[in-house]
Write a protein that holds these residues in place. Structure first.
Motif, PDB file in Angstrom:
ATOM      1  N   THR A  55       0.933  -1.359   0.059  1.00 47.90           N
ATOM      2  CA  THR A  55       0.045   0.054   0.053  1.00 47.90           C
ATOM      3  C   THR A  55       1.002   1.342   0.104  1.00 47.90           C
ATOM      4  N   VAL A  56       2.173   1.023   0.637  1.00 46.38           N
ATOM      5  CA  VAL A  56       2.917   2.196   0.636  1.00 46.38           C
ATOM      6  C   VAL A  56       3.360   2.499  -0.754  1.00 46.38           C
ATOM      7  N   TYR A  57       3.989   1.287  -1.309  1.00 42.34           N
ATOM      8  CA  TYR A  57       4.384   1.411  -2.684  1.00 42.34           C
ATOM      9  C   TYR A  57       3.305   2.033  -3.662  1.00 42.34           C
ATOM     10  N   ALA A  58       2.083   1.556  -3.425  1.00 41.66           N
ATOM     11  CA  ALA A  58       0.947   2.063  -4.473  1.00 41.66           C
ATOM     12  C   ALA A  58       1.123   3.530  -4.404  1.00 41.66           C
ATOM     13  N   ALA A  59       1.155   4.161  -3.236  1.00 40.14           N
ATOM     14  CA  ALA A  59       1.211   5.698  -3.204  1.00 40.14           C
ATOM     15  C   ALA A  59       2.651   6.051  -4.079  1.00 40.14           C
ATOM     16  N   PHE A  60       3.646   5.564  -3.680  1.00 49.47           N
ATOM     17  CA  PHE A  60       5.042   5.791  -4.226  1.00 49.47           C
ATOM     18  C   PHE A  60       4.958   5.990  -5.551  1.00 49.47           C
ATOM     19  N   ASN A  61       4.508   4.706  -6.107  1.00 49.58           N
ATOM     20  CA  ASN A  61       4.452   4.306  -7.833  1.00 49.58           C
ATOM     21  C   ASN A  61       3.211   5.296  -8.455  1.00 49.58           C
ATOM     22  N   ALA A  62       2.819   5.975  -7.578  1.00 52.23           N
ATOM     23  CA  ALA A  62       1.458   6.778  -8.150  1.00 52.23           C
ATOM     24  C   ALA A  62       1.918   8.164  -8.254  1.00 52.23           C
ATOM     25  N   TYR A  63       2.907   8.427  -7.311  1.00 55.18           N
ATOM     26  CA  TYR A  63       3.578   9.958  -7.025  1.00 55.18           C
ATOM     27  C   TYR A  63       3.645  10.741  -8.306  1.00 55.18           C
ATOM     28  N   GLY A  64       3.364  11.951  -8.272  1.00 55.27           N
ATOM     29  CA  GLY A  64       3.398  12.783  -9.554  1.00 55.27           C
ATOM     30  C   GLY A  64       4.657  13.406  -9.503  1.00 55.27           C
ATOM     31  N   GLY A  65       5.263  13.590  -8.553  1.00 54.16           N
ATOM     32  CA  GLY A  65       6.406  14.418  -8.685  1.00 54.16           C
ATOM     33  C   GLY A  65       7.802  13.452  -8.528  1.00 54.16           C
ATOM     34  N   PRO A  66       9.011  14.034  -8.417  1.00 48.57           N
ATOM     35  CA  PRO A  66      10.231  13.284  -8.237  1.00 48.57           C
ATOM     36  C   PRO A  66      10.148  12.756  -6.863  1.00 48.57           C
ATOM     37  N   ALA A  67      10.513  11.255  -6.825  1.00 46.91           N
ATOM     38  CA  ALA A  67      10.454  10.807  -5.530  1.00 46.91           C
ATOM     39  C   ALA A  67      11.216   9.586  -5.429  1.00 46.91           C
ATOM     40  N   SER A  68      11.765   9.416  -4.153  1.00 48.66           N
ATOM     41  CA  SER A  68      12.847   8.294  -3.905  1.00 48.66           C
ATOM     42  C   SER A  68      12.097   7.537  -2.783  1.00 48.66           C
TER      43      SER A  68
END
Length: 329
Positions: A281-294
């Motif tokens: 569920t955390v990766y679901a948000a991370f993989n959907a994130y619209g900006g640059p993210a790590s």
């Protein structure tokens, strides 16, 4: 520590939610925030004595959802000139703002910090909260996830997310704060609020959601074997006809949908043995994130995640990657 009932780590890291936001997601949040922002943002700021010499503390009250008063602590390093970047911080589930002396890392690093109290919470752990939630609602299953779940209008989290957005508005209105260098962060529930604010507020400098809660609700309720997600399961076990209505309300809060609208640079964290906020569920948000993210992953940790190790990562990332330094701009 035994395996949790989630995807294997490599599959979790690639997981994307199939859930879609409600068709009126943007419009309903825009209307909610416009109504809240019709109340002028004039924070009340009162210096409080703490016995500390290098950090000045202030009791801040600002208008949140419905113009209702929300409390926060503002901690500011003593002796730095110019406008400071500010780290707006949201708390975990059940906790309150506690005491100002509990929030010293960011001001010790040269940043101002606004730590928002969580309406109606603050009696489950920690040192207490000071912000009531003066709203009733229909049947709920204990805790806060199902409070007002009969509709978006009555949802507890509609109020809390609005408070979180207004906390950024309040920070930008405070003297000595650089309104262009606002960072949002939080752990668990605070991480979910961080994602919501990142998707709803323009011009943020950075977002740091730490083991975020409130993401991909249908999967979270299916996979998690602890509270708070079990609150939804218990509620639906009694309210048998409320399944679609409940998940329809929660969809407006879902960090996956908010993440997709965010653009500020972000540093996530995930714990791969997390029973409270399943890693997928955390990766679901991370993989959907619209900006640059790590993202920083902690393979053997439960919901405690990286703790001080993640905080050390945040301090370095904020300076060296996001470029948000405490020196005046």
């Amino acid at each position: 520590m035994g395996r949790i009932a989630d995807l294997p780590p490599e599959e979790a890291a690639a997981y994307r939610s199939s859930e879609q936001p409600p068709s009126d997601f943007a419009e309903r949040w825009a209307a909610t925030l416009a109504e809240a922002r019709a109340v002028p943002m004039v924070p009340q700021v009162v210096r409080v004595a703490t016995g500390l010499s290098l950090v000045a503390s202030y009791d801040v009250t600002f208008p949140g959802f419905g113009g209702e008063s929300v409390r926060a602590w503002l901690n500011v390093p003593v002796g730095l000139a110019g406008r400071l970047p500010v780290v707006v911080t949201y708390n975990g589930y059940g906790g309150g703002r506690g005491l100002p002396i509990e929030h010293l890392v960011w001001p010790s690093a040269g940043y101002a910090q606004l730590f928002m109290d969580t309406r109606g919470q603050g009696s489950n752990w920690g040192s207490g909260g000071d912000t009531p939630d003066p709203h009733g609602g229909g049947p709920s299953g204990g805790g806060f996830l199902t409070r007002g779940i009969e509709s978006f209008e009555t949802s507890y989290y509609r109020r809390l997310v609005t408070d979180a957005v207004r906390a950024v508005d309040a920070a930008r209105a405070l003297p000595g704060i650089d309104p262009d260098r606002v960072v949002v962060t939080g752990i668990s529930q605070g991480g979910g609020l961080t994602l919501a604010v990142a998707g709803l507020v323009d011009g943020l400098a950075a977002a740091m959601p730490d083991v975020p809660f409130l993401c991909d609700f249908r999967r979270a309720v299916d996979v998690a074997d602890t509270d708070p997600y079990l609150e939804v399961s218990r509620f639906l076990a009694v309210q048998r006809g409320a399944v679609e209505r409940a998940f329809g309300t929660l969809a407006y809060v879902d960090g996956v949908h908010h993440a997709a609208r965010a653009t500020a640079p972000a540093l996530f964290s995930v714990a791969l043995a997390d029973r409270t906020c399943p890693p997928s569920t955390v990766y679901a948000a991370f993989n959907a994130y619209g900006g640059p993210a790590s993202i920083a992953a902690y393979p053997f940790n439960d919901h405690e995640g990286g703790q001080a190790h993640q905080l050390a990562r945040q301090l370095a990332w904020l300076r060296d990657v996001a470029g948000i330094r405490p020196e005046p701009a």
